[in-house]
Design a protein around this motif. Structure first.
Motif, PDB file in Angstrom:
ATOM      1  N   TYR A 156       0.835   5.712  -6.796  1.00  0.00           N
ATOM      2  CA  TYR A 156      -0.517   5.848  -6.256  1.00  0.00           C
ATOM      3  C   TYR A 156      -1.588   5.493  -7.279  1.00  0.00           C
ATOM      4  O   TYR A 156      -2.764   5.721  -7.062  1.00  0.00           O
ATOM      5  N   HIS A 165       0.851  -1.194   0.000  1.00  0.00           N
ATOM      6  CA  HIS A 165       0.000   0.000   0.000  1.00  0.00           C
ATOM      7  C   HIS A 165       0.887   1.245   0.000  1.00  0.00           C
ATOM      8  O   HIS A 165       1.791   1.364   0.813  1.00  0.00           O
ATOM      9  N   HIS A 218      -7.932   7.281   1.903  1.00  0.00           N
ATOM     10  CA  HIS A 218      -6.592   7.421   1.323  1.00  0.00           C
ATOM     11  C   HIS A 218      -6.682   7.884  -0.125  1.00  0.00           C
ATOM     12  O   HIS A 218      -5.832   8.633  -0.599  1.00  0.00           O
ATOM     13  N   GLU A 219      -7.722   7.435  -0.825  1.00  0.00           N
ATOM     14  CA  GLU A 219      -7.918   7.858  -2.216  1.00  0.00           C
ATOM     15  C   GLU A 219      -8.112   9.373  -2.283  1.00  0.00           C
ATOM     16  O   GLU A 219      -7.545  10.046  -3.144  1.00  0.00           O
ATOM     17  N   LEU A 263      -4.941   4.198  -6.506  1.00  0.00           N
ATOM     18  CA  LEU A 263      -5.782   5.024  -5.638  1.00  0.00           C
ATOM     19  C   LEU A 263      -6.328   6.263  -6.364  1.00  0.00           C
ATOM     20  O   LEU A 263      -7.224   6.941  -5.864  1.00  0.00           O
TER      21      LEU A 263
END
Lengths: 469, 469
Positions: free
Chosen positions: B399, B201, B373-374, B402
């Motif tokens: 990222y 992640h 988090h997105e 995301l």
């Protein structure tokens, strides 16, 4: 736009540029400023004033340099500005311009001696600095645009340009000799950036980047002689392509003339000098001894408890004094340890979790003035690793050539961690430290329950014992 | 320690923990707190008080949970603390503990519904949240340490532990059903971290990290059954090794019991709930609608001109409204564009040069509450590229999973850049925007000399024309 954070603490809060090209068309008209250029200047200035007012600025300092200074119709321009905007522009002469650059350099660069070189479009300004004092200034009538139009645009042989430069340089007083050149202005900044790129310099800041003539002299000469098509390849940015070659030629000849062996490039110049000449008008245009405006400004803005920070710093000094001899720590590191300890907590202002990382980030991005790149990365590293662990290779590797050896770095880092841990409960008081036979004895006037709990978890550079008494 | 920055704005300025192990030895003595443990607790509390006083704290909230609650000699402990430190500790019951966790989750996580699960050493607390309201709480007498001592230490078969858990879980009211579990406390945080690690992640924050049971259920079961030697390998940190297996077992059985399909992990819990229950005591324990404490706190601390920021944000909204339909921009992106525009300038508080980078850094490290988090990485990316260039792959690549698709991201980024550029001279006023036949028409009540100079330099996601009227 600078914001004052205390008597001598300040930081930049706005910098707006506009490509006014005030001298466009002037060279074809005996230096007369053209009406379109004047209109552009007035539009830009008018918006600058709006910006200044939006910050409720207390004082506006406004100066014009060579293009206006040399224009026969400057009065017309200045009067229009005054009438339409209510703004008085002060036209400064070359010597004043040189002096302002000198004030910026003497106060904001890690140097005490040297000669500033500020290459402009029409003129080049120099200030001779000795022991942080500007002792002489000089303005030369050579500049990048002037040379470009006289020689490069006409495709005349480069030897002619050199001759012209040397003819002008002959006027420079013989007192202008120094091993240390200080590069101010866009031309030298562009050259410094290209040098940083080709050496894979690990810090992106051009301010305080330093290089030797021995290593880079050939490159500067190469810039002056490269075809425009090749300039980009050797790291020159687009907006400098038209004037970098005459600029590099002037720069190189000046370096030879003054006998420079080393160049430090400056991110500050006339603008900052102007601000400082006002800020420091009652203190001989020098910051107090041992005062650093960046350290102060960071503390002013981000320290939650300045007195505690000062106390942690004294404790770090006491530990350093105890350990310096047995572990052969370098003298000048004391200064860096003290600053690192003092600034170790500023990251909390951003976010408590992982604040040591934030403090280091802030140092790397805002400890702008008065430090070499070596000092900046050392202070940042000591702050980054002021918790449990000693500096890791994965972090320090890119900066290897700028940092002290691993063993020294570990000790310095440990000293900062230890001093912070001793004050973990945020209690203040004079801490005494002695070292004997492998035992570091720490004497504090306050309880150390939390410190003792945490000191065990600190990674040590060597096996020493810690005793509280 | 929280610092209030405005009516509802706050940020954490200190968090000090001490491993007091208050219940050490208590289980062998019918739950009686032992005198050494009490001494440790008093030492730690005494230092906590010194820290609190060093910040000139206005209010200290002090609660004790299961270990003290269950101790027959708690009065002795509480009296000593009051006598020696002048501190009143409030012992809260399991339902109150569950409620406090619920208050933290309902206010600081991007959820409106779900069940909080807070697995402690002796008990496990649950709060049922519906439409941001805590409608029911429950406390179960199972905890990691209890289970460890009853089954794991004695090497009894895991089936026995499961039976015990299920027996206790049978008491949980049938109303405790939800697809959304909210994980509070160290055990679930440790499991979430291991899941983040195994999925690579790209954001290091455990707060608001979300995962599905479908993907990770097997892993949670694996944690509960792994030999201790193997736990480290699958990403469990050292300090959790002794209690993670019973913890994971409770967690997994609870997830099944409530019918969870998804888990969101929380970095906040009883502590934050306690602070919020005080802060929000006159507003039904909820922040006002559409209020975000992190956005507000960042503005309170770092915005130089809040009104200008709000104006840039409205302009961004106007441009979004004009472009949304023609370029099929997602509805909920309006919220993110507005926040990015509003926070775009906060980095100037750190350093003007490259402030867009600093703003993005600050978002990544301090936009803690109320966002997925997105959302966090989207807002940071829009801020990071709010100058000339559209988002670069070298920045967004980690990222990717995301972030929205490249085209959408480019448009959102351009809208934030454009709105910032329109207000380049920092003038305020309502900006109207229309889009027709490839032309974006911008109507401002102020002059745009600098904006026009800069808009040409903005990289566009598609060839549209910009007209000022």
């Amino acid at each position: 736009m600078f914001e004052r954070t205390s008597r001598f603490g300040f930081h930049l809060i706005n910098e707006t540029r506009s490509r006014v090209r005030i001298s466009e068309g002037a060279y074809d008209n005996n230096g007369h400023l053209q009406s379109e250029a004047i209109d552009r200047a007035i539009s830009a200035l008018s918006q600058f004033l709006i910006i200044a007012r939006s910050y409720k600025t207390h004082k506006i300092l406004c100066v014009a340099t060579s293009a206006v200074r040399d224009a026969p119709n400057k009065k017309y321009f200045l009067k229009r500005v005054e009438k339409e905007l209510g703004l008085k522009i002060k036209v400064i002469d070359g010597k004043k311009e040189a002096w302002l650059g000198g004030v910026a350099a003497a106060n904001l660069l890690p140097i005490t001696d040297g000669i500033t070189i500020d290459i402009g479009g029409g003129s080049t300004e120099l200030a001779l600095i000795q022991n942080r004092r500007i002792v002489e200034t000089f303005s030369l009538d050579i500049g990048t645009v002037r040379l470009k139009e006289l020689f490069f645009d006409k495709k005349l042989p480069i030897e002619d340009a050199k001759e012209y430069i040397n003819h002008t340089l002959a006027k420079l007083p013989e007192t202008f000799k120094s091993k240390q050149a200080i590069g101010i202005g866009g031309t030298i900044r562009a050259i410094a950036k290209a040098i940083m790129q080709r050496n894979e310099h690990p810090i992106e800041k051009v301010h305080a980047f330093s290089f030797s003539i021995k290593d880079e002299g050939k490159f500067i000469q190469k810039v002056s002689q490269s075809p425009i098509m090749k300039l980009k390849k050797i790291g020159i940015k687009k907006d400098r392509l038209d004037t970098i070659r005459p600029g590099a030629l002037i720069f190189w000849n000046l370096l030879e003339k003054i006998g420079a062996q080393n160049v430090i490039s400056s991110g500050v110049g006339v603008r900052e000098g102007l601000f400082l000449s006002d800020l420091l008008r009652n203190s001989n245009h020098l910051f107090p001894h041992n005062f650093n405006p960046s350290v102060r400004s960071l503390q002013d803005r981000f320290s939650i408890d300045t007195k505690l920070a000062a106390n942690i710093s004294s404790t770090a000094e006491a530990i350093f004094n105890a350990l310096q001899e047995p572990f052969k720590l370098p003298n000048d590191a004391k200064k860096h340890i003290k600053i690192a300890a003092k600034l170790s907590q500023i990251g909390i202002g951003l976010d408590f979790y992982g604040y040591h990382k934030h403090s280091a980030y802030m140092i790397m991005n805002n400890l702008n003035y008065g430090f070499t790149h070596e000092e900046m990365i050392l202070i940042a590293t000591l702050i980054r690793f002021n918790k449990r662990r000693l500096p890791k290779n994965s972090f320090t590797r890119p900066y290897k050539k700028l940092l002290p050896d691993d063993k020294t770095l570990s000790w310095l880092s440990y000293i900062v961690s230890l001093s912070q841990t001793i004050h973990f409960s945020r209690e203040k008081g004079k801490v005494s430290v002695t070292y004997k036979n492998g035992v570091l004895n720490i004497d504090t006037p306050f309880d150390n329950y939390l410190a003792k709990e945490r000191i065990k978890e600190l990674e040590k550079p060597a096996s020493i014992a810690i005793l509280f008494s």
